[in-house]
Design a protein around this motif. Structure first.
Motif, PDB file in Angstrom:
ATOM      1  N   LEU A 134      43.974  53.034  48.547  1.00  0.00           N
ATOM      2  CA  LEU A 134      44.235  52.077  49.607  1.00  0.00           C
ATOM      3  C   LEU A 134      45.184  50.974  49.137  1.00  0.00           C
ATOM      4  O   LEU A 134      45.997  50.465  49.919  1.00  0.00           O
ATOM      5  N   ALA A 135      45.085  50.606  47.873  1.00  0.00           N
ATOM      6  CA  ALA A 135      46.011  49.618  47.325  1.00  0.00           C
ATOM      7  C   ALA A 135      47.442  50.132  47.422  1.00  0.00           C
ATOM      8  O   ALA A 135      48.369  49.391  47.801  1.00  0.00           O
ATOM      9  N   ALA A 136      47.621  51.402  47.106  1.00  0.00           N
ATOM     10  CA  ALA A 136      48.966  51.992  47.170  1.00  0.00           C
ATOM     11  C   ALA A 136      49.442  52.120  48.617  1.00  0.00           C
ATOM     12  O   ALA A 136      50.594  51.797  48.933  1.00  0.00           O
ATOM     13  N   PHE A 137      48.568  52.588  49.509  1.00  0.00           N
ATOM     14  CA  PHE A 137      48.956  52.797  50.898  1.00  0.00           C
ATOM     15  C   PHE A 137      49.339  51.488  51.592  1.00  0.00           C
ATOM     16  O   PHE A 137      50.142  51.484  52.527  1.00  0.00           O
ATOM     17  N   THR A 138      48.716  50.374  51.164  1.00  0.00           N
ATOM     18  CA  THR A 138      48.932  49.089  51.831  1.00  0.00           C
ATOM     19  C   THR A 138      49.791  48.132  51.014  1.00  0.00           C
ATOM     20  O   THR A 138      49.990  46.981  51.419  1.00  0.00           O
ATOM     21  N   SER A 139      50.275  48.606  49.868  1.00  0.00           N
ATOM     22  CA  SER A 139      51.075  47.757  48.967  1.00  0.00           C
ATOM     23  C   SER A 139      50.315  46.490  48.592  1.00  0.00           C
ATOM     24  O   SER A 139      50.873  45.380  48.563  1.00  0.00           O
ATOM     25  N   THR A 140      49.029  46.652  48.309  1.00  0.00           N
ATOM     26  CA  THR A 140      48.177  45.547  47.872  1.00  0.00           C
ATOM     27  C   THR A 140      48.031  45.626  46.358  1.00  0.00           C
ATOM     28  O   THR A 140      47.423  46.576  45.850  1.00  0.00           O
ATOM     29  N   PRO A 141      48.561  44.673  45.603  1.00  0.00           N
ATOM     30  CA  PRO A 141      48.557  44.774  44.143  1.00  0.00           C
ATOM     31  C   PRO A 141      47.164  44.873  43.524  1.00  0.00           C
ATOM     32  O   PRO A 141      46.942  45.649  42.603  1.00  0.00           O
ATOM     33  N   ASP A 142      46.212  44.093  44.037  1.00  0.00           N
ATOM     34  CA  ASP A 142      44.895  44.036  43.404  1.00  0.00           C
ATOM     35  C   ASP A 142      43.829  43.763  44.456  1.00  0.00           C
ATOM     36  O   ASP A 142      43.414  42.617  44.642  1.00  0.00           O
ATOM     37  N   PRO A 143      43.369  44.786  45.176  1.00  0.00           N
ATOM     38  CA  PRO A 143      42.342  44.571  46.201  1.00  0.00           C
ATOM     39  C   PRO A 143      41.092  43.925  45.615  1.00  0.00           C
ATOM     40  O   PRO A 143      40.734  44.158  44.459  1.00  0.00           O
ATOM     41  N   LYS A 172      40.734  31.699  31.920  1.00  0.00           N
ATOM     42  CA  LYS A 172      40.758  30.586  32.873  1.00  0.00           C
ATOM     43  C   LYS A 172      41.640  30.882  34.085  1.00  0.00           C
ATOM     44  O   LYS A 172      41.200  30.731  35.235  1.00  0.00           O
ATOM     45  N   ASP A 173      42.880  31.267  33.847  1.00  0.00           N
ATOM     46  CA  ASP A 173      43.801  31.471  34.963  1.00  0.00           C
ATOM     47  C   ASP A 173      43.339  32.588  35.887  1.00  0.00           C
ATOM     48  O   ASP A 173      43.503  32.502  37.116  1.00  0.00           O
ATOM     49  N   ARG A 174      42.764  33.639  35.316  1.00  0.00           N
ATOM     50  CA  ARG A 174      42.273  34.753  36.135  1.00  0.00           C
ATOM     51  C   ARG A 174      41.095  34.306  36.991  1.00  0.00           C
ATOM     52  O   ARG A 174      40.999  34.650  38.175  1.00  0.00           O
ATOM     53  N   ILE A 175      40.192  33.528  36.416  1.00  0.00           N
ATOM     54  CA  ILE A 175      39.033  33.038  37.171  1.00  0.00           C
ATOM     55  C   ILE A 175      39.480  32.132  38.305  1.00  0.00           C
ATOM     56  O   ILE A 175      38.995  32.241  39.443  1.00  0.00           O
ATOM     57  N   VAL A 176      40.430  31.235  38.027  1.00  0.00           N
ATOM     58  CA  VAL A 176      40.946  30.350  39.069  1.00  0.00           C
ATOM     59  C   VAL A 176      41.538  31.178  40.224  1.00  0.00           C
ATOM     60  O   VAL A 176      41.244  30.936  41.403  1.00  0.00           O
ATOM     61  N   ASP A 177      42.347  32.167  39.882  1.00  0.00           N
ATOM     62  CA  ASP A 177      42.971  33.011  40.899  1.00  0.00           C
ATOM     63  C   ASP A 177      41.924  33.750  41.718  1.00  0.00           C
ATOM     64  O   ASP A 177      42.003  33.801  42.957  1.00  0.00           O
ATOM     65  N   TYR A 178      40.921  34.304  41.041  1.00  0.00           N
ATOM     66  CA  TYR A 178      39.918  35.090  41.752  1.00  0.00           C
ATOM     67  C   TYR A 178      39.037  34.233  42.643  1.00  0.00           C
ATOM     68  O   TYR A 178      38.690  34.641  43.762  1.00  0.00           O
ATOM     69  N   VAL A 179      38.653  33.056  42.202  1.00  0.00           N
ATOM     70  CA  VAL A 179      37.822  32.204  43.055  1.00  0.00           C
ATOM     71  C   VAL A 179      38.595  31.799  44.310  1.00  0.00           C
ATOM     72  O   VAL A 179      38.034  31.754  45.412  1.00  0.00           O
ATOM     73  N   LYS A 180      39.877  31.542  44.171  1.00  0.00           N
ATOM     74  CA  LYS A 180      40.694  31.232  45.346  1.00  0.00           C
ATOM     75  C   LYS A 180      40.725  32.425  46.302  1.00  0.00           C
ATOM     76  O   LYS A 180      40.585  32.270  47.530  1.00  0.00           O
ATOM     77  N   THR A 274      23.158  48.634  49.358  1.00  0.00           N
ATOM     78  CA  THR A 274      24.272  47.946  48.720  1.00  0.00           C
ATOM     79  C   THR A 274      25.577  48.546  49.227  1.00  0.00           C
ATOM     80  O   THR A 274      25.825  49.735  49.056  1.00  0.00           O
ATOM     81  N   ILE A 275      26.394  47.717  49.850  1.00  0.00           N
ATOM     82  CA  ILE A 275      27.631  48.180  50.477  1.00  0.00           C
ATOM     83  C   ILE A 275      28.831  47.524  49.801  1.00  0.00           C
ATOM     84  O   ILE A 275      28.835  46.324  49.536  1.00  0.00           O
ATOM     85  N   ALA A 276      29.849  48.325  49.530  1.00  0.00           N
ATOM     86  CA  ALA A 276      31.093  47.814  48.963  1.00  0.00           C
ATOM     87  C   ALA A 276      32.062  47.474  50.091  1.00  0.00           C
ATOM     88  O   ALA A 276      32.259  48.263  51.014  1.00  0.00           O
ATOM     89  N   ILE A 277      32.647  46.293  50.008  1.00  0.00           N
ATOM     90  CA  ILE A 277      33.653  45.845  50.971  1.00  0.00           C
ATOM     91  C   ILE A 277      34.932  45.568  50.194  1.00  0.00           C
ATOM     92  O   ILE A 277      34.911  44.880  49.171  1.00  0.00           O
ATOM     93  N   THR A 278      36.040  46.108  50.656  1.00  0.00           N
ATOM     94  CA  THR A 278      37.326  45.865  50.015  1.00  0.00           C
ATOM     95  C   THR A 278      38.115  44.874  50.856  1.00  0.00           C
ATOM     96  O   THR A 278      38.407  45.123  52.026  1.00  0.00           O
ATOM     97  N   CYS A 279      38.438  43.731  50.254  1.00  0.00           N
ATOM     98  CA  CYS A 279      39.155  42.656  50.933  1.00  0.00           C
ATOM     99  C   CYS A 279      40.583  42.559  50.397  1.00  0.00           C
ATOM    100  O   CYS A 279      40.980  43.333  49.526  1.00  0.00           O
TER     101      CYS A 279
END
Length: 324
Positions: A134-143, A172-180, A274-279
């Motif tokens: 789905l990342a490839a089909f939608t050009s989403t770098p990191d779902p 640090k930078d990865r955590i900041v990005d992910y929380v946003k 338990t359900i997985a949701i891809t955002c």
């Protein structure tokens, strides 16, 4: 429909016969009609297939299962319970077709059934799973992956990497990005001003540096930066209690720092729901969080609870997510 040789077709037809699913969602299946027909018979269901070529032909009546028949893996041409290139290729084509429907706006969300990594590999599909496709089909770098179960929401800082690499990714930078990104995903799902609790990596969040320094060097500075920027972030929160506290409602979500840290918490609470949701994609995707279960495929033994929950969450969040 998922892997034709697995339990995907069975949990799909069982779920679509449930009254709560019929009441909540208007559904279409992407798969192979002959497989669905065979599995309906195995399960002794009274459902009727409605093969369609476009959405306007769908009949949203109780007991009717609408299907886009890709006619690419006919019943009798493969052996249930075994991996094969034929089934792997079919899985890929089902997901690709579903993504096209969603990207065109014809559906609000997609729900995926389990696929088999071995079948994908022997079919020479260049992706290890749904998310990567789905990342490839939608050009989403990191779902962004989110688990939801009984109101507990868990995001993941990393997914399918070794534990050693997962620890190296706690920066640090990865955590900041992910929380946003997690905050944005919560907003897309209708959870406004949602809090994100960042789990600790080491036991007791390292107990002030007694064992490990990731909390002091990476997590605490990340949370401080996020708070200064106005984000509702807390942490590091000891991983042995943060999921319980979030389940009780203290936090809107938890950012798990590696795959199993979050998976174990969710699946212990309620494995089947338990359900997985891809955002972070142009549309919402929900999924069961179990495998193809080849050992019980096509035997009327598969439990459809997870598929029911996945469809209900897609119906709950999909239309609102689409508008954001």
């Amino acid at each position: 429909m998922g892997d034709p040789a697995g339990i995907g077709p069975e949990v799909v037809v069982k779920a679509l016969c449930k009254d709560e699913v019929y009441q909540a969602a208007r559904t279409v299946v992407i798969g192979d009609a002959s497989v669905l027909e065979r599995v309906i018979g195995v399960c002794g269901l009274g459902a009727q297939l409605n093969v369609i070529e476009n959405i306007t032909e769908a009949a949203f009546d109780h007991g009717v299962i609408n299907v886009f028949d890709l006619n690419n893996c006919r019943a009798g041409t493969f052996k249930p319970g075994e991996s094969s290139a034929q089934c792997g290729k079919a899985c890929f084509e089902y997901v690709q077709y579903a993504a096209r429907l969603a990207m065109s706006g014809l559906v609000d969300a997609i729900t995926t059934s389990p696929i088999n990594k071995t079948s994908l590999k022997v079919a020479q599909v260049p992706y290890i799973g749904h998310t990567e496709m789905l990342a490839a089909f939608t050009s989403t770098p990191d779902p962004l992956t989110l688990f939801e179960v009984q109101g507990l929401r868990i995001f993941f800082l990393s997914r399918h990497v070794s534990l050693r690499k997962a620890c190296d990714l706690v920066k640090k930078d990865r955590i900041v990005d992910y929380v946003k990104r997690c905050t944005n995903a919560l907003n897309q799902l209708g959870v406004e001003n949602g809090s994100v609790a960042v789990a600790g990596l080491n036991p007791h969040s390292s107990d002030n540096g007694m064992f490990g320094n990731e909390e002091a060097d990476e997590i605490t500075p990340a949370v401080a930066e996020l708070k200064a920027a106005g984000y509702n972030a807390v942490g590091p929160c000891s991983a042995d209690s943060v999921y319980h506290l979030a389940h009780k409602g203290l936090y809107s979500s938890v950012l798990a720092l590696y795959h199993d840290q979050g998976h174990i918490a969710a699946k212990t609470l309620d494995f089947e729901r338990t359900i997985a949701i891809t955002c972070d994609m142009p549309f919402l995707r929900t999924s069961v969080d179990h495998g193809t279960a080849y050992d019980i495929a096509w035997q009327n033994k598969a439990n459809e609870v997870s598929m029911v929950e996945a469809i209900l969450l897609a119906a709950k969040y999909g239309p609102a997510y689409k508008k954001n």
